[in-house]
Scaffold this motif. Structure first.
Motif, PDB file in Angstrom:
ATOM      1  N   ILE A  36      44.854  48.517  35.297  1.00  0.00           N
ATOM      2  CA  ILE A  36      45.739  47.343  35.023  1.00  0.00           C
ATOM      3  C   ILE A  36      44.895  46.296  34.453  1.00  0.00           C
ATOM      4  O   ILE A  36      43.609  45.768  34.852  1.00  0.00           O
ATOM      5  CB  ILE A  36      46.393  46.846  36.416  1.00  0.00           C
ATOM      6  CG1 ILE A  36      47.050  47.693  36.810  1.00  0.00           C
ATOM      7  CG2 ILE A  36      47.126  45.430  36.084  1.00  0.00           C
ATOM      8  CD1 ILE A  36      48.095  47.392  38.275  1.00  0.00           C
ATOM      9  N   MET A  37      45.260  46.044  33.403  1.00  0.00           N
ATOM     10  CA  MET A  37      44.276  45.056  32.477  1.00  0.00           C
ATOM     11  C   MET A  37      45.324  43.823  32.093  1.00  0.00           C
ATOM     12  O   MET A  37      46.317  44.111  31.992  1.00  0.00           O
ATOM     13  CB  MET A  37      43.712  45.635  31.287  1.00  0.00           C
ATOM     14  CG  MET A  37      42.916  46.871  31.291  1.00  0.00           C
ATOM     15  SD  MET A  37      41.892  47.395  30.180  1.00  0.00           S
ATOM     16  CE  MET A  37      40.447  46.387  30.169  1.00  0.00           C
ATOM     17  N   GLY A  38      44.427  42.711  31.596  1.00  0.00           N
ATOM     18  CA  GLY A  38      45.317  41.489  31.261  1.00  0.00           C
ATOM     19  C   GLY A  38      44.292  40.550  31.485  1.00  0.00           C
ATOM     20  O   GLY A  38      43.563  40.547  32.170  1.00  0.00           O
ATOM     21  N   ASP A  39      44.612  39.297  30.605  1.00  0.00           N
ATOM     22  CA  ASP A  39      43.824  38.274  30.669  1.00  0.00           C
ATOM     23  C   ASP A  39      44.122  37.576  32.257  1.00  0.00           C
ATOM     24  O   ASP A  39      44.697  37.990  32.977  1.00  0.00           O
ATOM     25  CB  ASP A  39      44.483  37.039  29.706  1.00  0.00           C
ATOM     26  CG  ASP A  39      43.633  36.966  28.475  1.00  0.00           C
ATOM     27  OD1 ASP A  39      42.620  37.576  28.649  1.00  0.00           O
ATOM     28  OD2 ASP A  39      44.167  36.361  27.647  1.00  0.00           O
ATOM     29  N   ASN A  40      43.166  36.509  32.544  1.00  0.00           N
ATOM     30  CA  ASN A  40      43.266  35.665  33.750  1.00  0.00           C
ATOM     31  C   ASN A  40      44.604  35.157  33.664  1.00  0.00           C
ATOM     32  O   ASN A  40      44.899  34.413  32.995  1.00  0.00           O
ATOM     33  CB  ASN A  40      41.991  34.763  33.866  1.00  0.00           C
ATOM     34  CG  ASN A  40      40.875  35.326  33.999  1.00  0.00           C
ATOM     35  OD1 ASN A  40      40.645  36.326  34.768  1.00  0.00           O
ATOM     36  ND2 ASN A  40      39.610  34.636  33.395  1.00  0.00           N
ATOM     37  N   GLY A  41      45.320  35.379  34.803  1.00  0.00           N
ATOM     38  CA  GLY A  41      46.599  34.583  35.085  1.00  0.00           C
ATOM     39  C   GLY A  41      47.500  35.455  34.463  1.00  0.00           C
ATOM     40  O   GLY A  41      48.783  35.087  34.509  1.00  0.00           O
ATOM     41  N   ALA A  42      47.355  36.711  34.195  1.00  0.00           N
ATOM     42  CA  ALA A  42      48.241  37.598  33.529  1.00  0.00           C
ATOM     43  C   ALA A  42      49.417  38.415  34.582  1.00  0.00           C
ATOM     44  O   ALA A  42      50.374  38.648  34.306  1.00  0.00           O
ATOM     45  CB  ALA A  42      47.863  38.750  32.786  1.00  0.00           C
ATOM     46  N   GLY A  43      48.825  38.086  35.895  1.00  0.00           N
ATOM     47  CA  GLY A  43      49.855  38.523  37.061  1.00  0.00           C
ATOM     48  C   GLY A  43      49.067  39.828  37.510  1.00  0.00           C
ATOM     49  O   GLY A  43      49.780  40.282  38.535  1.00  0.00           O
ATOM     50  N   LYS A  44      48.160  40.224  37.374  1.00  0.00           N
ATOM     51  CA  LYS A  44      47.586  41.404  37.864  1.00  0.00           C
ATOM     52  C   LYS A  44      47.351  41.323  39.388  1.00  0.00           C
ATOM     53  O   LYS A  44      47.859  42.447  40.029  1.00  0.00           O
ATOM     54  CB  LYS A  44      46.134  41.746  37.030  1.00  0.00           C
ATOM     55  CG  LYS A  44      46.107  41.748  35.572  1.00  0.00           C
ATOM     56  CD  LYS A  44      44.979  42.080  35.006  1.00  0.00           C
ATOM     57  CE  LYS A  44      43.537  41.263  35.472  1.00  0.00           C
ATOM     58  NZ  LYS A  44      43.733  39.810  34.800  1.00  0.00           N
ATOM     59  N   SER A  45      46.607  40.292  39.802  1.00  0.00           N
ATOM     60  CA  SER A  45      46.314  40.178  41.278  1.00  0.00           C
ATOM     61  C   SER A  45      47.774  39.757  42.193  1.00  0.00           C
ATOM     62  O   SER A  45      47.843  40.484  43.026  1.00  0.00           O
ATOM     63  CB  SER A  45      45.360  39.009  41.525  1.00  0.00           C
ATOM     64  OG  SER A  45      44.057  39.607  40.812  1.00  0.00           O
ATOM     65  N   THR A  46      48.542  39.305  41.458  1.00  0.00           N
ATOM     66  CA  THR A  46      50.100  39.011  42.112  1.00  0.00           C
ATOM     67  C   THR A  46      50.673  40.255  42.230  1.00  0.00           C
ATOM     68  O   THR A  46      51.247  40.376  43.407  1.00  0.00           O
ATOM     69  CB  THR A  46      50.795  38.001  40.940  1.00  0.00           C
ATOM     70  OG1 THR A  46      49.996  36.864  40.682  1.00  0.00           O
ATOM     71  CG2 THR A  46      51.926  37.522  41.753  1.00  0.00           C
ATOM     72  N   PHE A  47      50.513  41.044  41.305  1.00  0.00           N
ATOM     73  CA  PHE A  47      51.248  42.243  41.444  1.00  0.00           C
ATOM     74  C   PHE A  47      50.644  42.949  42.418  1.00  0.00           C
ATOM     75  O   PHE A  47      51.583  43.536  43.239  1.00  0.00           O
ATOM     76  CB  PHE A  47      50.841  43.239  39.884  1.00  0.00           C
ATOM     77  CG  PHE A  47      51.485  44.514  40.135  1.00  0.00           C
ATOM     78  CD1 PHE A  47      52.978  44.633  39.934  1.00  0.00           C
ATOM     79  CD2 PHE A  47      50.719  45.494  40.128  1.00  0.00           C
ATOM     80  CE1 PHE A  47      53.320  45.806  40.029  1.00  0.00           C
ATOM     81  CE2 PHE A  47      51.210  47.060  40.041  1.00  0.00           C
ATOM     82  CZ  PHE A  47      52.606  47.167  39.842  1.00  0.00           C
TER      83      PHE A  47
END
Lengths: 258, 358
Positions: A36-47
């Protein structure tokens, strides 16, 4: 029988007016490593926090091992077989390795409610076995975590996922704070787990690591999934284009534009 | 089975090398303090602090003094056992002294004798209701129940309203003191039954302190309760993510602390044969000091009951030593204060050293 281990449909998390995660549809199959990739605040950890029930989702559905699940807390998710290595490690600094490995699910000799007697011997034995299984080498498991290096701490956190009969391992930036040698050690552990057929979700900013370890890359942007790419059909530049918003996969255009 | 291996990246570690237990340092401090008083005794008083110098008494040690040292810290020691557990979770309990007062007043009201020297004890709180000469079990249950409720309220406030433990227990400190005064409108409650008076007589408080210390020492070391108590103090976030029911556990820890304050109140009122609204003043700070001197870290996650017991003994030795040297009580307070600050400085230094090592 379907080999889908985890599937989410419309997974959404709002913190008041902030839409941290919006309609995430995701799946992972047995033996697969998905980045899972994405910028900081993209929602990765929230997911990840919604899947593992560290937080309760606003809406959406989760299937795990073929069944619809509603985990009340992280322990239920762990008991079902979802093991997570959190970005913040989730280790207690003043406890030693076995204590940390079995935190929240201690082995006991006699059940007496909260005063159940701990089975230290069994926990030590299982810890050593767990460390061997992952290839983690810790010089002295009686040492407290605070006396260990960052790499050793991360290895303990990962070994914790392997000590139990996990059915899915989620790693949230496991090497973000590690040096080159320690990163290599952690990556070896991921390879070992993958070789054992464990499905792994790896959140990472490290493109080399993702390309090296994973089969598929899911890109998050502004709380939404914007791409689902097979590793052998993409490259680093392509992935970066999705992360930065320069590109969006056709099937996600609607959600990304919303 | 071997539990060691070579280190990551070829680094070698000495698997046998472990940090010395912090209790060892506290124990050494205790011995050093005794040695200092012994030396000062011979220098200024021409007498021994610890050893028997009376020809008409048998034995090597001054048993009477040793008994007093332990006896005078036993009651606050019982509170300190509860406070230790609270501090290990990263919390604090400022209410224990006031809870002692309120509990002592209420429990003693249910423990009053019907007659004093053959005359009716018509000043007993429940004399009109005929609740005098009640079986010992009644004041015991009432006393422990009062402490338990006060502790549970502290725990519920801290766990579920998320207010800092300092504020929640400060509120309870003021409220419980108010309850203690309101209960009899400021009047002391005296003349307990013989069975109630027996609880605090002789060395019984020491045995109660020892039993409580052993019980919770074992609980912290060998039970899930203990492991979770340390884990919450070490990292509440990690404990939560590991599925530990942190809020429920905190309520349990504060409830136990309240229960032990209630027990201390029973022992204290029994020992004094009276309960007064002003009793237990500053006990909370002495209990916290015993824990801190004993190596319990105010930031949570570290400490032990053994350490607190040693901390309590250091307290007892200092008070007794000052009396032995015929020094004024003011100096006792000053030195106690300095020792508390010194213990916290030492703890900070220990933590910095541990952080640098990792």
């Amino acid at each position: 029988m379907s080999d889908i281990v985890l599937k989410t449909e419309g997974l959404t998390k709002h913190y008041g007016g902030v839409h941290a995660l919006e309609g995430a549809n995701f799946e992972i199959r047995r033996g697969e490593c998905v980045a899972i990739m994405g910028d900081n605040g993209a929602g990765k950890s929230t997911f990840v926090r919604q899947i593992t029930a560290v937080e309760q989702r606003t809406s959406g559905r989760i299937w795990f091992n073929g069944g619809h699940v509603e985990f009340a807390d992280p322990l239920e998710a762990r008991e079902a077989g979802i093991e997570t290595v959190f970005q913040t490690l989730a280790l207690a600094d003043h406890l030693n390795v076995p204590d940390n490995l079995f935190l929240g699910r201690e082995l006991v000799k006699f059940r007496l409610g909260p005063f159940s007697i701990l089975d230290y011997k069994a926990m030590r034995k299982a810890t050593i076995e767990g460390l061997e299984k992952t290839g983690v080498k810790i010089p002295n498991i009686s040492n407290t975590i605070q006396n260990m290096s960052g790499g050793q701490r991360q290895c303990v956190a990962i070994a914790r996922t392997a000590t139990f009969k996990s059915k899915l391992i989620i790693m949230d930036e496991p090497t973000a704070a590690l040096g080159v040698q320690e990163t290599a050690q952690v990556e070896n552990i991921v390879r070992t787990l993958k070789g054992q057929g464990e499905p792994v979700i790896l959140i990472s900013h490290n493109m080399r690591q993702v390309m090296d370890l994973c089969d598929r890359i899911v890109v998050f942007r502004r709380g939404r999934i914007v791409a689902n790419l097979r590793k052998d059909e993409t490259d680093g530049q392509d992935v970066v284009a999705y992360i930065t918003g320069a590109k969006t996969q056709a099937e996600y255009e609607d959600v990304a534009a919303a | 089975m071997a539990d060691t291996a070579h280190g990551i990246g070829g680094l070698s570690f000495d698997s046998k090398k472990r940090d010395l237990p912090p209790e060892l340092g506290v124990g050494i401090a205790l011995v050093l303090i005794i040695v200092v008083f012994e030396a000062l005794g011979w220098l200024f008083m021409n007498d021994s602090f610890l050893f028997n110098t009376r020809e008409n008494i048998d034995g090597i040690f001054n048993v009477a003094r040793i008994k007093i040292i332990i006896l005078q810290v036993a009651i606050i020691g019982i509170i300190a056992i509860g406070v230790t557990q609270v501090i290990i979770t990263g919390g604090i309990d400022l209410s224990s002294g006031s809870v002692v007062a309120a509990t002592a007043m209420i429990a003693m009201s249910f423990a009053q004798a019907g007659q004093i020297y053959g005359n009716p004890n018509d000043r007993a709180v429940f004399f009109e209701l005929g609740w005098v000469d009640l079986p010992i079990i009644v004041p015991l249950i009432v006393g422990l129940g009062c402490g338990l409720v006060a502790g549970a309220i502290n725990g519920l406030l801290i766990a579920y309203t998320k207010i800092p433990p300092f504020i929640a227990t400060l509120g309870m400190m003021v409220t419980a003191r108010g309850v203690a005064k309101w209960w009899t409108k400021g009047q002391p409650v005296s003349f307990p039954t013989d069975s109630y008076a027996a609880i605090g007589s002789g060395m019984t408080p020491v045995f109660i302190f020892a039993a409580v210390a052993i019980l919770f020492g074992l609980a912290l070391k060998y039970t899930v309760y203990g492991k979770h108590t340390y884990a919450i103090g070490s990292s509440e976030a990690a404990a939560r993510m590991s599925g530990i029911k942190v809020d429920r556990h905190k309520v349990l820890v504060y409830t136990i602390a309240g229960l032990l304050a209630g027990l201390a109140a029973i022992v204290l009122s029994s020992k004094n044969l009276t309960a007064q609204a002003g009793m237990g003043m500053m006990y909370e700070l002495d209990a916290i000091a015993m824990a801190v001197i004993g190596g319990v870290s105010l930031t949570g996650g570290r400490g032990s009951i053994l350490g607190t017991v040693l901390g309590a003994l250091i307290f007892g030795v200092i008070i007794s030593g000052f009396t032995f040297l015929k020094l004024d009580a003011y100096y006792q307070e000053m030195v106690k204060g300095a020792i508390i600050v010194g213990a916290v400085v030492l703890d900070q230094w220990r933590q910095r050293r541990a952080a640098m090592k990792s």
